[in-house]
Design a protein around this motif. Structure first.
Motif, short mmCIF file in Angstrom:
data_model
loop_
_atom_site.label_atom_id
_atom_site.label_comp_id
_atom_site.label_asym_id
_atom_site.label_seq_id
_atom_site.Cartn_x
_atom_site.Cartn_y
_atom_site.Cartn_z
N UNK A 27 1.14 5.74 14.86
CA UNK A 27 1.67 5.81 16.44
C UNK A 27 2.99 5.00 16.52
N UNK A 28 3.43 4.18 15.45
CA UNK A 28 4.38 3.33 15.52
C UNK A 28 5.63 4.01 15.11
N UNK A 29 5.60 5.15 14.42
CA UNK A 29 6.53 5.83 14.03
C UNK A 29 7.22 6.76 14.97
N UNK A 30 8.54 6.64 15.06
CA UNK A 30 9.24 7.43 16.00
C UNK A 30 8.86 8.78 16.10
N UNK A 31 8.85 9.54 15.04
CA UNK A 31 8.43 10.72 14.95
C UNK A 31 7.00 11.22 15.67
N UNK A 32 6.35 10.38 15.54
CA UNK A 32 4.69 10.52 16.16
C UNK A 32 5.06 10.52 17.61
N UNK A 33 5.89 9.81 17.96
CA UNK A 33 6.09 9.59 19.63
C UNK A 33 6.70 10.77 20.16
N UNK A 34 7.79 11.19 19.39
CA UNK A 34 8.62 12.33 19.70
C UNK A 34 7.67 13.72 19.68
N UNK A 94 0.83 -1.04 -0.09
CA UNK A 94 -0.14 -0.07 -0.03
C UNK A 94 1.09 1.18 -0.12
N UNK A 95 0.70 1.81 -1.07
CA UNK A 95 1.75 3.28 -1.17
C UNK A 95 1.42 4.08 0.08
N UNK A 96 0.07 4.15 0.50
CA UNK A 96 -0.25 4.98 1.52
C UNK A 96 0.17 4.38 3.01
N UNK A 97 0.85 3.27 3.14
CA UNK A 97 1.11 2.75 4.24
C UNK A 97 2.61 2.19 4.28
N UNK A 98 3.45 3.25 4.18
CA UNK A 98 4.71 3.25 3.66
C UNK A 98 5.41 2.73 5.19
N UNK A 99 6.61 1.68 5.10
CA UNK A 99 7.29 1.71 6.33
C UNK A 99 8.04 2.92 6.54
N UNK A 100 8.52 3.05 7.84
CA UNK A 100 9.13 4.39 8.57
C UNK A 100 10.19 4.60 7.78
N UNK A 137 21.80 12.25 14.30
CA UNK A 137 20.37 11.64 14.41
C UNK A 137 19.35 12.55 14.86
N UNK A 138 19.67 13.98 14.93
CA UNK A 138 18.75 14.88 15.48
C UNK A 138 17.45 14.97 14.56
N UNK A 139 17.49 14.80 13.60
CA UNK A 139 16.23 14.87 12.46
C UNK A 139 15.54 13.60 12.12
N UNK A 140 14.38 13.69 12.82
CA UNK A 140 13.60 12.28 12.66
C UNK A 140 12.35 12.68 11.94
N UNK A 141 12.06 11.74 10.77
CA UNK A 141 11.00 11.86 9.95
C UNK A 141 9.99 10.69 9.61
N UNK A 142 9.02 11.09 9.59
CA UNK A 142 7.91 9.84 9.54
C UNK A 142 6.48 10.30 9.44
#
Length: 257
Positions: free
Chosen positions: A204-211, A174-180, A194-199
């Motif tokens: 909620x599984x992506x690190x960017x959402x948690x940060x 699914x192109x709208x459900x890409x891995x992190x 590693x200061x820039x985190x993207x996702x």
């Protein structure tokens, strides 16, 4: 312009406690997005840098002096003031992923978007792009070189997003459900600390959402209501307080709004 919500919302968290101001993100951005060398880099009113880096200070003298560095790409606002003023629909926010687009063939160079952007994240091309002999061979083939007379800005390396979606389609995913790690802008890819985190901010599984959900996360000029998709992170109160315009009385007690 009506506010649109998307299933996928690409975002970035920049940890200002990790950023050393080395400039690798800015250099990678220039190389990836075909930003030519400036004729006069000392003239900051006519230079182009999609990823500017600002130095912040707590204003104290040594030994209490503290410094932080703030990389500033386009904020990819959820409610972008730039797109509402564009008379030719050259900049829009209507694609799944929530990236504010910039369609260069439509741009007439009126610069209304530059005046409307509170982050000064847009740049007018005063000159035709010229690369030193031989350097043109290093251009990214998926990014157009912008001519004189148009406005340009950070696109979260949108061509990489297109490539990731295409790769997903070819593999039956699914192109709208890409891995992190399937879609990463050049600035985040090269950051040595590693200061820039993207996702995906909505995954909620992506690190960017948690940060972004952390109490130490903040957004620039948040009180303007532009709903940026770029977050910053710092455990230092004075750094977070510099993220917005505060009246002097609001600084008492180090309160963060």
């Amino acid at each position: 312009m009506q506010h649109m919500e998307f299933k996928v919302k690409w975002g970035m968290v920049i940890d200002l406690d990790k950023c050393t101001g080395c400039g690798a993100c800015s250099i990678a951005c220039r190389a990836e997005n075909n930003i030519p060398p400036m004729q006069d880099a000392s003239n900051k009113l006519r230079t182009t840098d999609w990823m500017n880096i600002y130095e912040l200070s707590n204003g104290k003298k040594f030994p209490d002096l503290e410094i932080a560095y703030l990389p500033r790409p386009c904020m990819q606002c959820g409610k972008p003031s730039c797109s509402t003023v564009c008379p030719v629909v050259a900049t829009t926010k209507d694609e799944e992923g929530g990236i504010v687009s910039q369609v260069y063939p439509r741009c007439i160079g009126c610069r209304y978007c530059m005046a409307a952007c509170p982050y000064h994240a847009r740049y007018f091309n005063w000159f035709d792009p010229i690369w030193p002999e031989g350097m043109e061979k290093t251009l990214t083939p998926y990014v157009s070189a912008r001519p004189r007379g148009v406005v340009e800005k950070c696109t979260f390396c949108h061509h990489r997003f297109n490539a990731a979606k295409e790769q997903a389609r070819m593999s039956g995913a699914d192109p709208l459900d890409l891995p992190e790690d399937a879609y990463i802008p050049a600035c985040a890819e090269v950051c040595p600390t590693g200061a820039i985190v993207f996702g995906n901010l909505k995954n909620p599984e992506h690190r960017v959402a948690k940060l972004a959900a952390s109490k130490y996360a903040f957004r620039l000029l948040a009180r303007l209501g532009t709903d940026p998709q770029v977050y910053y992170y710092s455990k230092r109160d004075w750094v977070r307080q510099l993220g917005d315009n505060y009246l002097q009385k609001e600084l008492k007690g180090g309160e963060h709004v």
